[in-house]
Design an enzyme around this catalytic site. Structure first.
Site, mmCIF file in Angstrom:
data_model
loop_
_atom_site.group_PDB
_atom_site.id
_atom_site.type_symbol
_atom_site.label_atom_id
_atom_site.label_comp_id
_atom_site.label_asym_id
_atom_site.label_seq_id
_atom_site.Cartn_x
_atom_site.Cartn_y
_atom_site.Cartn_z
ATOM 1 N N ASP A 93 0.945 -1.526 0.377
ATOM 2 C CA ASP A 93 -0.219 0.303 -0.280
ATOM 3 C C ASP A 93 0.598 1.218 0.092
ATOM 4 O O ASP A 93 1.747 1.196 0.443
ATOM 5 C CB ASP A 93 -0.641 0.387 1.666
ATOM 6 C CG ASP A 93 -2.094 1.268 1.283
ATOM 7 O OD1 ASP A 93 -3.003 0.838 1.172
ATOM 8 O OD2 ASP A 93 -1.882 2.205 1.315
ATOM 9 N N SER B 282 -11.402 -7.051 -6.164
ATOM 10 C CA SER B 282 -12.006 -6.983 -5.281
ATOM 11 C C SER B 282 -13.283 -5.515 -5.597
ATOM 12 O O SER B 282 -13.220 -4.459 -4.697
ATOM 13 C CB SER B 282 -11.793 -6.213 -3.504
ATOM 14 O OG SER B 282 -11.050 -5.021 -3.884
ATOM 15 N N SER C 9 -19.020 -7.437 -6.503
ATOM 16 C CA SER C 9 -19.372 -6.318 -5.696
ATOM 17 C C SER C 9 -20.219 -7.171 -4.824
ATOM 18 O O SER C 9 -20.904 -7.777 -4.344
ATOM 19 C CB SER C 9 -20.748 -5.161 -6.011
ATOM 20 O OG SER C 9 -22.354 -5.157 -6.556
ATOM 21 N N CYS C 10 -20.446 -6.220 -3.240
ATOM 22 C CA CYS C 10 -20.754 -7.133 -1.864
ATOM 23 C C CYS C 10 -22.462 -7.059 -2.778
ATOM 24 O O CYS C 10 -22.541 -8.589 -1.651
ATOM 25 C CB CYS C 10 -20.416 -5.999 -1.297
ATOM 26 S SG CYS C 10 -20.897 -4.050 -1.328
ATOM 27 N N HIS D 265 -28.348 0.536 1.920
ATOM 28 C CA HIS D 265 -26.606 0.643 1.779
ATOM 29 C C HIS D 265 -25.821 2.206 2.626
ATOM 30 O O HIS D 265 -26.694 2.582 2.491
ATOM 31 C CB HIS D 265 -25.901 0.566 0.049
ATOM 32 C CG HIS D 265 -24.636 -0.390 0.440
ATOM 33 N ND1 HIS D 265 -23.669 0.587 0.907
ATOM 34 C CD2 HIS D 265 -24.208 -1.083 0.054
ATOM 35 C CE1 HIS D 265 -22.020 -0.414 0.181
ATOM 36 N NE2 HIS D 265 -23.196 -1.216 -0.847
ATOM 37 N N THR E 233 -20.531 4.703 1.580
ATOM 38 C CA THR E 233 -19.007 4.879 2.107
ATOM 39 C C THR E 233 -17.885 5.903 1.386
ATOM 40 O O THR E 233 -18.861 6.823 1.435
ATOM 41 C CB THR E 233 -18.557 3.694 0.281
ATOM 42 O OG1 THR E 233 -19.121 4.489 -0.542
ATOM 43 C CG2 THR E 233 -20.205 2.321 0.543
ATOM 44 N N ARG F 101 -28.655 5.309 -0.409
ATOM 45 C CA ARG F 101 -27.759 4.806 0.239
ATOM 46 C C ARG F 101 -28.178 5.810 2.059
ATOM 47 O O ARG F 101 -28.692 7.060 1.937
ATOM 48 C CB ARG F 101 -26.362 6.030 0.011
ATOM 49 C CG ARG F 101 -25.574 5.149 -1.735
ATOM 50 C CD ARG F 101 -24.506 3.935 -0.672
ATOM 51 N NE ARG F 101 -23.735 3.532 -1.909
ATOM 52 C CZ ARG F 101 -22.809 4.111 -2.473
ATOM 53 N NH1 ARG F 101 -22.062 5.023 -1.493
ATOM 54 N NH2 ARG F 101 -22.509 3.454 -3.302
ATOM 55 N N ASN G 152 -21.574 -5.005 4.405
ATOM 56 C CA ASN G 152 -21.203 -5.285 3.141
ATOM 57 C C ASN G 152 -19.361 -5.429 3.390
ATOM 58 O O ASN G 152 -18.556 -5.479 2.277
ATOM 59 C CB ASN G 152 -21.432 -3.762 2.599
ATOM 60 C CG ASN G 152 -21.574 -2.560 3.535
ATOM 61 O OD1 ASN G 152 -22.609 -2.796 3.880
ATOM 62 N ND2 ASN G 152 -20.849 -1.472 3.181
#
Length: 329
Positions: free
Chosen positions: A35, A119, A148-149, A176, A179, A230, A310
């Site tokens: 990272d 991912s 996706s989740c 959801h 995020t 969301r 998620n």
């Protein structure tokens, strides 16, 4: 199984927690993490997690390594994964969120790894695979998307309902949590509604699951629509699905046939408890159906509602899919 994690954000850190603290970590050798953020920041964010709580063991930095309890993990900080030597790595868990082109997605392969698992949705992936829905299509692909989740929650349920009753049409709404794609305060984004403060309003928007479900289950393409709202919670989302079935349902379909099939699934769960979203935090299932919320309307219409963490559930599927790709499931 030898793994490497590229990108140590929400999913990368949840994957590491599961490797270290759950049975999914048995037999996994984590070769390295990469990272570009400073190592001390990465260690801090792993140790103190606002969603999952503090990590229970000691976390420290030793040179270029991250030490967690008695486990030492090599940490790299390169923007180009292809510059590392990943010879012997079975699967790179590509969690940066930027693997949108074949050049970026393939850097793990260039570094020597056998395969790459992304991912999230990616046009650079050879296939999009969801466990419980289309894993039979995995083949020997070198670059795979884990979808996706929301798709991981929706696709196994849709496949199951189609097998049991047939699906003429359906509409899914995912409720959801916010995020990192949303601002904390009102700020310009590509979408007007999603430019509003994510923790202050419910925000109607789109979901990638709408087109991914067509890719994962092509025989149902065009029959399932979807939308998202969301909401101001930090973790755990929900799927609210209304299905028009091809075949009539028995009056006790949900309590008998559906529940039995879901409880036999490797990725779906069922609860009869009157749970709320926070009760599902750190659940590993792709979707946990709420029995009390199931509704049969006549012979051909069914409403089902399910919860999914998620982050944690999706990270569990990343490890399950990696094992499948490495031939160890």
């Amino acid at each position: 199984m030898k793994l490497a994690i590229n990108g140590f954000g929400r999913i990368g850190r949840a994957i590491l927690r599961q490797i270290l603290t759950t049975p999914r970590g048995a037999g996994i050798e984590l070769v390295c993490i990469n990272d570009i953020a400073p190592l001390d920041m990465c260690a801090y964010l792993f140790q103190y997690d606002s969603t999952f709580g503090p990590y229970p063991d000691a976390v420290a930095i030793e040179g270029n390594n991250l030490r967690i309890a008695d486990r030492v993990i090599r940490f790299h900080q390169t923007a180009d994964l292809s510059t590392l030597d990943l010879t012997g790595v079975d699967v790179v868990l590509e969690c940066t969120g930027i693997a949108r082109t074949s050049d970026v997605a393939g850097r793990g392969l260039t570094a020597g790894a056998r395969k790459v698992l992304i991912s999230g949705p990616s046009p650079a992936a050879e296939r999009t695979i969801v466990l419980g829905a289309n894993e039979a299509d995995l083949g020997d692909g070198a670059i795979i998307s884990n979808a996706s989740c929301t798709t991981n929650g929706l696709a196994p349920l849709v496949k199951l309902l189609d097998m049991l009753l047939g699906i003429d049409s359906a509409h899914m709404t995912t409720i959801h949590c916010y995020t990192n794609s949303q601002p904390m305060v009102d700020a310009p984004r590509g979408d007007f509604a999603r430019s509003r403060a994510g923790a202050l309003s419910m925000v109607p928007t789109t979901t990638s699951a709408t087109h991914l479900i067509d890719e994962v289950l092509p025989h149902l393409a065009g029959r399932i629509s979807g939308a998202a709202v969301r909401v101001p919670t930090a973790s755990v989302s929900a799927v609210d699905l209304v299905v028009r079935t091809s075949h009539p349902m028995a009056a006790d379909f949900a309590d008998t046939t559906l529940r039995t099939a879901i409880e036999a699934s490797q990725v779906l769960g069922w609860t009869e408890q009157p749970l709320v979203s926070s009760d599902l935090r750190a659940r590993a299932e792709s979707l946990v159906l709420a029995g009390p919320e199931t509704r049969r309307i006549g012979d051909h219409q069914l409403r089902v509602f399910g919860w999914y963490d998620n982050e944690w559930g999706f990270s569990a599927r990343m490890l399950d899919m990696a094992a499948l790709m490495a031939g160890q499931s």
